[in-house]
Design a protein around this motif. Structure first.
Motif, PDB file in Angstrom:
ATOM      1  N   GLY A  52     -24.692   7.791  17.253  1.00  0.00           N
ATOM      2  CA  GLY A  52     -24.537   8.100  18.658  1.00  0.00           C
ATOM      3  C   GLY A  52     -25.811   8.624  19.157  1.00  0.00           C
ATOM      4  N   LEU A  53     -25.830   8.863  20.668  1.00  0.00           N
ATOM      5  CA  LEU A  53     -27.117   9.475  21.157  1.00  0.00           C
ATOM      6  C   LEU A  53     -27.669  10.580  20.776  1.00  0.00           C
ATOM      7  CD1 LEU A  53     -28.730   8.890  23.710  1.00  0.00           C
ATOM      8  CD2 LEU A  53     -27.234  10.390  24.962  1.00  0.00           C
ATOM      9  N   SER A  54     -26.966  11.429  20.069  1.00  0.00           N
ATOM     10  CA  SER A  54     -27.222  12.582  19.719  1.00  0.00           C
ATOM     11  C   SER A  54     -27.780  12.707  18.169  1.00  0.00           C
ATOM     12  CB  SER A  54     -26.723  13.945  20.326  1.00  0.00           C
ATOM     13  OG  SER A  54     -25.511  13.755  19.575  1.00  0.00           O
ATOM     14  N   SER A  55     -27.120  11.566  17.591  1.00  0.00           N
ATOM     15  CA  SER A  55     -27.308  11.412  16.029  1.00  0.00           C
ATOM     16  C   SER A  55     -26.192  12.374  15.513  1.00  0.00           C
ATOM     17  CB  SER A  55     -28.672  11.781  15.398  1.00  0.00           C
ATOM     18  OG  SER A  55     -29.746  10.886  16.129  1.00  0.00           O
ATOM     19  N   ALA A  56     -25.352  12.846  16.339  1.00  0.00           N
ATOM     20  CA  ALA A  56     -24.076  13.706  15.725  1.00  0.00           C
ATOM     21  C   ALA A  56     -23.104  12.757  14.860  1.00  0.00           C
ATOM     22  CB  ALA A  56     -23.647  14.567  16.804  1.00  0.00           C
ATOM     23  N   TYR A  57     -23.040  11.695  15.428  1.00  0.00           N
ATOM     24  CA  TYR A  57     -21.931  10.695  15.212  1.00  0.00           C
ATOM     25  C   TYR A  57     -22.545   9.559  14.328  1.00  0.00           C
ATOM     26  CZ  TYR A  57     -19.047  13.572  18.432  1.00  0.00           C
ATOM     27  OH  TYR A  57     -18.880  14.595  19.030  1.00  0.00           O
ATOM     28  N   THR A  58     -22.101   9.169  13.189  1.00  0.00           N
ATOM     29  CA  THR A  58     -22.379   7.843  12.537  1.00  0.00           C
ATOM     30  C   THR A  58     -20.965   7.246  12.016  1.00  0.00           C
ATOM     31  OG1 THR A  58     -22.676   8.999  10.264  1.00  0.00           O
ATOM     32  CG2 THR A  58     -24.739   8.836  11.734  1.00  0.00           C
ATOM     33  N   ARG A  59     -21.163   6.060  12.158  1.00  0.00           N
ATOM     34  CA  ARG A  59     -20.062   5.185  11.122  1.00  0.00           C
ATOM     35  C   ARG A  59     -20.506   3.946  10.467  1.00  0.00           C
ATOM     36  NH1 ARG A  59     -15.334   4.348  15.425  1.00  0.00           N
ATOM     37  NH2 ARG A  59     -15.147   6.384  15.037  1.00  0.00           N
ATOM     38  N   TYR A  60     -19.917   3.702   9.638  1.00  0.00           N
ATOM     39  CA  TYR A  60     -20.201   2.874   8.556  1.00  0.00           C
ATOM     40  C   TYR A  60     -19.241   1.637   8.402  1.00  0.00           C
ATOM     41  CZ  TYR A  60     -24.314   5.776   7.653  1.00  0.00           C
ATOM     42  OH  TYR A  60     -25.400   6.638   8.018  1.00  0.00           O
ATOM     43  N   ALA A  61     -19.401   0.602   7.930  1.00  0.00           N
ATOM     44  CA  ALA A  61     -18.683  -0.471   7.652  1.00  0.00           C
ATOM     45  C   ALA A  61     -18.166  -0.059   5.931  1.00  0.00           C
ATOM     46  CB  ALA A  61     -19.162  -1.901   7.433  1.00  0.00           C
ATOM     47  N   ASP A  62     -17.138  -0.096   5.850  1.00  0.00           N
ATOM     48  CA  ASP A  62     -16.472  -0.052   4.238  1.00  0.00           C
ATOM     49  C   ASP A  62     -17.658  -0.545   3.231  1.00  0.00           C
ATOM     50  OD1 ASP A  62     -13.064  -0.198   5.174  1.00  0.00           O
ATOM     51  OD2 ASP A  62     -14.369   1.702   5.246  1.00  0.00           O
ATOM     52  N   SER A  63     -18.241  -1.608   3.538  1.00  0.00           N
ATOM     53  CA  SER A  63     -18.773  -2.375   2.355  1.00  0.00           C
ATOM     54  C   SER A  63     -20.211  -1.784   2.156  1.00  0.00           C
ATOM     55  CB  SER A  63     -19.055  -3.938   2.708  1.00  0.00           C
ATOM     56  OG  SER A  63     -19.588  -3.951   4.294  1.00  0.00           O
ATOM     57  N   VAL A  64     -20.665  -0.911   3.001  1.00  0.00           N
ATOM     58  CA  VAL A  64     -21.858  -0.175   3.180  1.00  0.00           C
ATOM     59  C   VAL A  64     -21.770   1.251   2.813  1.00  0.00           C
ATOM     60  CG1 VAL A  64     -22.975  -2.269   4.230  1.00  0.00           C
ATOM     61  CG2 VAL A  64     -22.572  -0.036   5.375  1.00  0.00           C
ATOM     62  N   THR A  65     -20.814   1.726   3.000  1.00  0.00           N
ATOM     63  CA  THR A  65     -20.521   3.152   3.013  1.00  0.00           C
ATOM     64  C   THR A  65     -21.237   3.699   1.482  1.00  0.00           C
ATOM     65  OG1 THR A  65     -18.645   3.210   4.478  1.00  0.00           O
ATOM     66  CG2 THR A  65     -18.743   5.255   3.083  1.00  0.00           C
ATOM     67  N   GLY A  66     -21.948   4.682   1.466  1.00  0.00           N
ATOM     68  CA  GLY A  66     -22.563   5.203   0.227  1.00  0.00           C
ATOM     69  C   GLY A  66     -23.924   4.713  -0.224  1.00  0.00           C
ATOM     70  N   ARG A  67     -23.907   3.552   0.434  1.00  0.00           N
ATOM     71  CA  ARG A  67     -25.219   2.921  -0.086  1.00  0.00           C
ATOM     72  C   ARG A  67     -26.225   2.648   1.086  1.00  0.00           C
ATOM     73  NH1 ARG A  67     -25.103  -2.434  -1.055  1.00  0.00           N
ATOM     74  NH2 ARG A  67     -23.228  -3.002   0.296  1.00  0.00           N
ATOM     75  N   PHE A  68     -25.777   2.721   2.430  1.00  0.00           N
ATOM     76  CA  PHE A  68     -26.577   2.664   3.537  1.00  0.00           C
ATOM     77  C   PHE A  68     -26.545   3.863   4.389  1.00  0.00           C
ATOM     78  CE2 PHE A  68     -26.462  -2.357   4.321  1.00  0.00           C
ATOM     79  CZ  PHE A  68     -26.800  -2.500   2.792  1.00  0.00           C
ATOM     80  N   THR A  69     -27.683   4.057   4.755  1.00  0.00           N
ATOM     81  CA  THR A  69     -27.833   5.321   5.700  1.00  0.00           C
ATOM     82  C   THR A  69     -28.572   4.994   7.221  1.00  0.00           C
ATOM     83  OG1 THR A  69     -27.934   6.847   3.765  1.00  0.00           O
ATOM     84  CG2 THR A  69     -28.408   7.755   6.107  1.00  0.00           C
ATOM     85  N   ILE A  70     -27.984   5.034   8.040  1.00  0.00           N
ATOM     86  CA  ILE A  70     -28.572   5.067   9.506  1.00  0.00           C
ATOM     87  C   ILE A  70     -29.022   6.301  10.211  1.00  0.00           C
ATOM     88  CG2 ILE A  70     -26.297   5.519  10.953  1.00  0.00           C
ATOM     89  CD1 ILE A  70     -26.930   3.129  12.714  1.00  0.00           C
TER      90      ILE A  70
END
Length: 126
Positions: A52-70
């Motif tokens: 999100g704009l303020s970086s307060a919100y992030t969302r990940y696909a299930d397939s990358v959760t725990g491995r990728f960081t935005i």
């Protein structure tokens, strides 16, 4: 208009790491949610992660959760995707995308995004 340029792709062995960057230019103040999408060979483009704009919100696909960081560095107008423990199924062209005016709840919908980069190839060898 907003221009997006991805970099950081390449060839890596399974279990390895890469960090993708997306540099934004132009009217960057008009952007809201930013995201990474990918298109595996012969498949449809799919959602990877959004911030999100303020970086307060992030969302990940299930397939990358725990491995990728935005993450986002607003001072540099650059978004990143840190990819760890890469798998062969992560092989794809990775695209960054930017939205002007939707709520973050629409982050996983492709039509939310107004601007797209040209993509960077990530190949994971098994």
């Amino acid at each position: 208009q907003v221009q997006l340029v991805e970099s950081g792709g390449g060839l890596v062995q399974a279990g390895g790491s890469l960090r993708l960057s997306c540099k934004a230019s132009g009217r960057t103040s008009s952007t809201n949610t930013m995201a990474w999408w990918r298109q595996p060979p012969g498949k449809e483009r799919e959602f990877v992660a959004a911030i999100g704009l303020s970086s307060a919100y992030t969302r990940y696909a299930d397939s990358v959760t725990g491995r990728f960081t935005i993450s986002n560095d607003n001072a540099k107008n650059t978004m990143y995707l840190q990819m760890n423990n890469l798998k062969a199924e992560d092989t794809a062209v990775y695209y960054c995308a930017a939205d002007r005016d939707h709520l973050f709840g629409a982050a996983m919908t492709r039509t939310t995004y107004d601007y797209w980069g040209q993509g960077t190839q990530v190949t994971v060898s098994s």
